[in-house]
Each structure stands twice: as C-alpha cells, then as structure tokens.
Design a protein around this motif. Structure first.
Motif, PDB file in Angstrom:
ATOM      1  N   ARG A 188       0.539  -1.549   0.204  1.00  0.00           N
ATOM      2  CA  ARG A 188       0.018  -0.167   0.230  1.00  0.00           C
ATOM      3  C   ARG A 188       1.062   1.565  -0.026  1.00  0.00           C
ATOM      4  NH1 ARG A 188      -3.057  -3.553   2.420  1.00  0.00           N
ATOM      5  NH2 ARG A 188      -5.303  -3.372   1.918  1.00  0.00           N
ATOM      6  N   VAL A 189       0.267   2.466  -0.257  1.00  0.00           N
ATOM      7  CA  VAL A 189       1.259   3.265  -0.764  1.00  0.00           C
ATOM      8  C   VAL A 189       0.265   4.711  -0.391  1.00  0.00           C
ATOM      9  CG1 VAL A 189       1.582   3.282  -3.589  1.00  0.00           C
ATOM     10  CG2 VAL A 189       2.700   5.123  -2.335  1.00  0.00           C
ATOM     11  N   VAL A 190       0.553   5.315   0.133  1.00  0.00           N
ATOM     12  CA  VAL A 190      -0.119   6.667   0.585  1.00  0.00           C
ATOM     13  C   VAL A 190       0.500   7.723  -0.633  1.00  0.00           C
ATOM     14  CG1 VAL A 190      -1.423   8.422   1.984  1.00  0.00           C
ATOM     15  CG2 VAL A 190      -1.501   5.879   2.109  1.00  0.00           C
ATOM     16  N   LEU A 191       0.457   8.821  -1.879  1.00  0.00           N
ATOM     17  CA  LEU A 191       0.412   9.848  -1.911  1.00  0.00           C
ATOM     18  C   LEU A 191       0.260  11.466  -0.866  1.00  0.00           C
ATOM     19  CD1 LEU A 191       1.267   7.931  -5.175  1.00  0.00           C
ATOM     20  CD2 LEU A 191       2.846   8.050  -3.581  1.00  0.00           C
ATOM     21  N   ALA A 192       0.776  12.080  -1.478  1.00  0.00           N
ATOM     22  CA  ALA A 192       0.714  12.791  -1.366  1.00  0.00           C
ATOM     23  C   ALA A 192       0.343  13.619  -2.598  1.00  0.00           C
ATOM     24  CB  ALA A 192       1.817  13.657  -0.709  1.00  0.00           C
TER      25      ALA A 192
END
Length: 253
Positions: free
Chosen positions: A56-60
């Motif tokens: 999982r990746v959370v991008l700004a």
C-alpha cells in the motif's frame, strides 16, 4: 580464431552496455522491506506499508507514480497481489520494483545516478581462449530434482567433471559454479554460464569464456542462489568475467 574473438567481443560489448543500464542492477539504491507500519523512504515517493495481500502506498498532493498505464496520484493505492517479479512503478527518471519475497512485499528503487552505477569502472575478463570451450555431454535426470534437470559431463586435464544444470524455457542449460579462482580473482560466491540446448545425442559445449557474474557481485540489494556443492571445480577456470571494478562514485550531474 578471428571469428571467435570477434563474436566474443561483440557479446562482451552487449554485456557491458547491459551492466551500465540506468535501470539495471547497478542502479538499485535500496531494498525496502514493507511492514504494517507506514514508512517513508528517501529514494521513492509515498508512504509505504504492506502485508501478504500486497503493498500500500499513500501519496501526498505533490506526489505521483505511474504503474503500467495508470497514473497514481494523491491518496491510498493497493499494489497487489504480488509475485516475485511484481510490478514496476516509475517516477521522474527513476523506477521501483514492487514485488513479493516469501509473503513480504519489497520496494526496490533504481536511479540512474545511484552511487553504485557512478562508482562502476567495468568488469575485467580473462583473455578469451578457445581452449576454454569444453565439449560436454548432457545426462538428463529421469525426473527433475527440484529445478535441476541433469548434469553436464566434461573433461579437463584428463579428469572427468560434472556440473548440475537447470533447464531454461528454450531448453538451454543454466549452470552456477565455483572454482579455484573464486574469492581470488573472481567473485567469491559463484559465477553463472548458459549453454545452448544439447543436441539429440546429448552433446553440448561449455563456453567458460562467457561465464558471467551474478547480480550479487554488483549490488548488496540482490538475492542470488548459490551453486550446489557438486558444482565446485577443483581447478582454476581462468576464463570469463573477473571481480567487477568499483571506485569512488563520480560526481552526478
């Protein structure tokens, strides 16, 4: 002899070009092992976490990744399920492999200005010599032993030697081996060699002039198999690639 040298040099030129690929093994900057705890890394955008289901990746708002034909922007994204090859994400002039390693996802970025790539000075080789093209005989196992499909038997200095071989999709044979040069003038763990598919009667040539290093010889961020004990040759194979030459990283830019 001239054809032999010319063909070897052409092969060598292609090999060096591949080693210097800005997205190759020398371009790797790290291997990040993902856990349930979100983490940020210096060499890839996003806040990463993962489990057996994938990464999982959370991008700004100011971050983006491209995965295949999709552009990932602000928010949370699941990359998975993953296999050993995984998926490749791109960002700027860099890429990262997002893959599975025994149930744990990893992120392995590759940058064209990586310290390893800037420090690389080439891979020296022993002088090519037709005498190191050894005629052999492939003896297949009745049934595969794991991924090993048989053994190549060849003679050197009047003695018979055997090397366990693994089969490729095109029926060529992949061989990992060590010899008396290992840890002296060649990479300690092993070298690898690919032999053309054996003829119907089992005849096969082993061209040690084209023995090459495994990725682990070029980066600490790769995992490589080791040869079976039976594939340790007692004599010095002074043919093929030697230990890579690395210096201080050159200034980037």
């Amino acid at each position: 002899m001239s054809d032999f040298l010319g063909e070897w040099q052409a092969w060598r030129d292609v090999r060096e070009k591949r080693l210097r690929d800005p997205r190759g093994w020398l371009a790797i900057t790290a291997v990040h092992w993902l856990t349930a705890a979100p983490q940020r890394f210096d060499d890839v955008p996003g806040e990463w976490s993962g489990d057996a289901r994938g990464a999982r990746v959370v991008l700004a708002p100011d971050e983006a990744l491209t995965a295949e034909d999709s552009v990932l922007t602000e928010g949370e994204h699941l990359l998975g399920p993953l296999d050993e090859m995984g998926v490749t994400v791109t960002f700027g002039d860099a890429v990262a492999q997002v893959a599975d390693r025994e149930g744990q996802p990893i992120v392995r970025p590759r940058h064209p200005d990586s310290p390893n790539l800037r420090a690389y000075r080439g891979t020296p080789c022993f002088p090519p010599d037709p005498a190191w093209v050894r005629a052999g005989r492939f003896e297949p196992y009745p049934a595969p032993d794991g991924e090993a499909v048989g053994e190549v038997v060849f003679a050197y200095a009047g003695t018979e030697h055997r090397l366990v071989a693994w089969g490729e999709d095109d029926d060529s044979l992949w061989i990992l081996f060590r010899d008396a040069t290992s840890g002296v003038t060649t990479y300690p763990a092993n070298r690898q060699m690919l032999a053309a598919p054996p003829s119907p009667d089992g005849a096969v040539d082993l061209d040690f002039n084209r023995a090459i290093n495994m990725p682990c010889a070029y980066t600490d961020f790769a995992t490589c198999p080791l040869p079976p004990a039976a594939n340790t040759l007692s004599f010095a194979v002074e043919a093929g690639e030697r230990t890579p030459a690395m210096g201080l990283p050159e200034a980037s830019g």
